[in-house]
Design a protein around this motif. Structure first.
Motif, mmCIF file in Angstrom:
data_model
loop_
_atom_site.group_PDB
_atom_site.id
_atom_site.type_symbol
_atom_site.label_atom_id
_atom_site.label_comp_id
_atom_site.label_asym_id
_atom_site.label_seq_id
_atom_site.Cartn_x
_atom_site.Cartn_y
_atom_site.Cartn_z
ATOM 1 N N SER A 85 -43.047 53.134 31.629
ATOM 2 C CA SER A 85 -42.758 53.544 33.050
ATOM 3 C C SER A 85 -43.010 55.236 32.976
ATOM 4 O O SER A 85 -43.553 55.663 33.985
ATOM 5 N N CYS A 88 -46.684 55.515 33.320
ATOM 6 C CA CYS A 88 -46.892 55.523 34.733
ATOM 7 C C CYS A 88 -46.615 56.450 35.811
ATOM 8 O O CYS A 88 -47.308 56.840 36.631
ATOM 9 N N ASN A 181 -45.758 50.210 37.304
ATOM 10 C CA ASN A 181 -44.127 50.732 36.997
ATOM 11 C C ASN A 181 -43.119 49.926 37.457
ATOM 12 O O ASN A 181 -42.217 49.412 36.585
ATOM 13 N N VAL A 185 -40.567 47.400 35.448
ATOM 14 C CA VAL A 185 -38.928 47.237 35.705
ATOM 15 C C VAL A 185 -38.534 45.835 36.007
ATOM 16 O O VAL A 185 -37.486 45.236 35.509
ATOM 17 N N LEU A 197 -34.964 54.419 36.502
ATOM 18 C CA LEU A 197 -36.101 55.047 36.611
ATOM 19 C C LEU A 197 -36.027 56.387 36.520
ATOM 20 O O LEU A 197 -37.012 57.119 36.512
#
Length: 316
Positions: A85, A88, A181, A185, A197
């Motif tokens: 993440s 990203c 991303n 999640v 996040l």
């Protein structure tokens, strides 16, 4: 997986207040085009480096005040999803700012707005999640709009046209990074592990600054530039990030997506009004189709969800 407990810090906001906070966040996001047009010497990767650096620095200060002194120990450092993440986010930060130095603000913002539809499409491939017909229609219409926008300068020669077209391609890194991303999640949540996040945004800022520093060297930014770039890192990125997280604890996800589209509108109007950068006709035409597809998809989804909530489920 260890994650930050944002629910414990959820604001006791009304729906109206959360909506206005979301609008404020989109307005802060939208200043990026105007600010980058004020720079004197910083260009390309150096703009990305300083924005990411100041964003990370601001979050390093904000987090302890917001989440407590032990916040960094609670980051999910051992999670591959957390690092992916962050990567990203780093890609999105870098592609967005580099694209702004190569092509018009309106073109970049419209391209970036494809994120929700690309996320839905990638989710369909990665998780098997079925998409409603309205989303397929929106994807097709948005694709037509982007094709029209991209084709606008294909017939023109010269270095300027080539650079602008390449900038549009670079800008695609933003919605592609966003799609990956959010899919990461979703898959983590489906397996019982949640990802916060906001820490990933901090990681993304650090990674982006580290990746772009060698490419930005030697640094050319003046004191004037650094003042504007610090504004970008703090007020255009770090602060809106926190505001959106807080507003999203009150607003439905579909409403957050709808309000987030204001960034495109605000961004185009601000750079047009304050920097004199008028969007080209094909950008306005293609952008209108993209935003219309997004708006229609989110609006129908929101209305359907609201109607389902009002349907009685039977006797208690």
């Amino acid at each position: 997986m260890t994650t930050l407990n944002t629910a414990a810090h959820a604001p006791a906001w009304s729906h109206a207040r959360a909506a206005w906070v979301m609008v404020l966040a989109t307005l802060l996001w939208s200043i990026v085009g105007v600010v980058t047009r004020q720079l004197q010497a910083a260009q390309g990767f150096e703009i990305t480096f300083w924005r990411s650096f100041f964003n990370a620095l601001a979050l390093l200060v904000i987090f302890p005040f917001w989440q407590g002194s032990g916040v960094f120990a609670r980051f999910p450092w051992r999670s591959w999803a957390f690092w992916l993440s962050g990567l990203c986010w780093a890609t999105m930060f870098t592609a967005f700012m580099v694209a702004l130095t190569m092509t018009g603000v309106a073109r970049v913002l419209v391209t970036m707005a494809l994120g929700p539809l690309l996320t839905a499409l990638l989710s369909r491939v990665a998780t098997g999640h079925r998409l409603p017909a309205r989303t397929w229609v929106a994807i097709v219409l948005a694709g037509v709009g982007m094709g029209w926008m991209f084709a606008g300068r294909l017939g023109e020669g010269g270095a300027a046209a080539s650079t602008e077209w390449l900038g549009s391609v670079v800008a695609l890194g933003v919605p592609i990074g966003a799609a990956i991303n959010w899919t990461v999640v979703q898959r983590s949540q489906a397996r019982g592990a949640s990802i916060n996040l906001v820490p990933a945004v901090l990681l993304g800022g650090v990674l982006s600054a580290a990746f772009t520093l060698p490419l930005a060297w030697p640094l050319q930014a003046t004191a004037h530039d650094l003042a504007w770039l610090s504004l970008l890192g703090v007020m255009q990125l770090a602060v809106p990030c926190v505001l959106v997280v807080l507003a999203a604890q009150v607003l439905p996800a579909a409403e957050v997506s709808l309000l987030a589209l204001l960034e495109v509108v605000f961004g185009i109007l601000l750079v047009w009004w304050l920097a004199g950068e008028a969007p080209r006709p094909e950008v306005l035409q293609g952008g209108a189709l993209v935003l219309g597809a997004l708006l229609g998809n989110e609006w129908v989804g929101w209305r359907n969800a609201s109607r389902d909530e009002q349907v009685p489920l039977g006797p208690a």
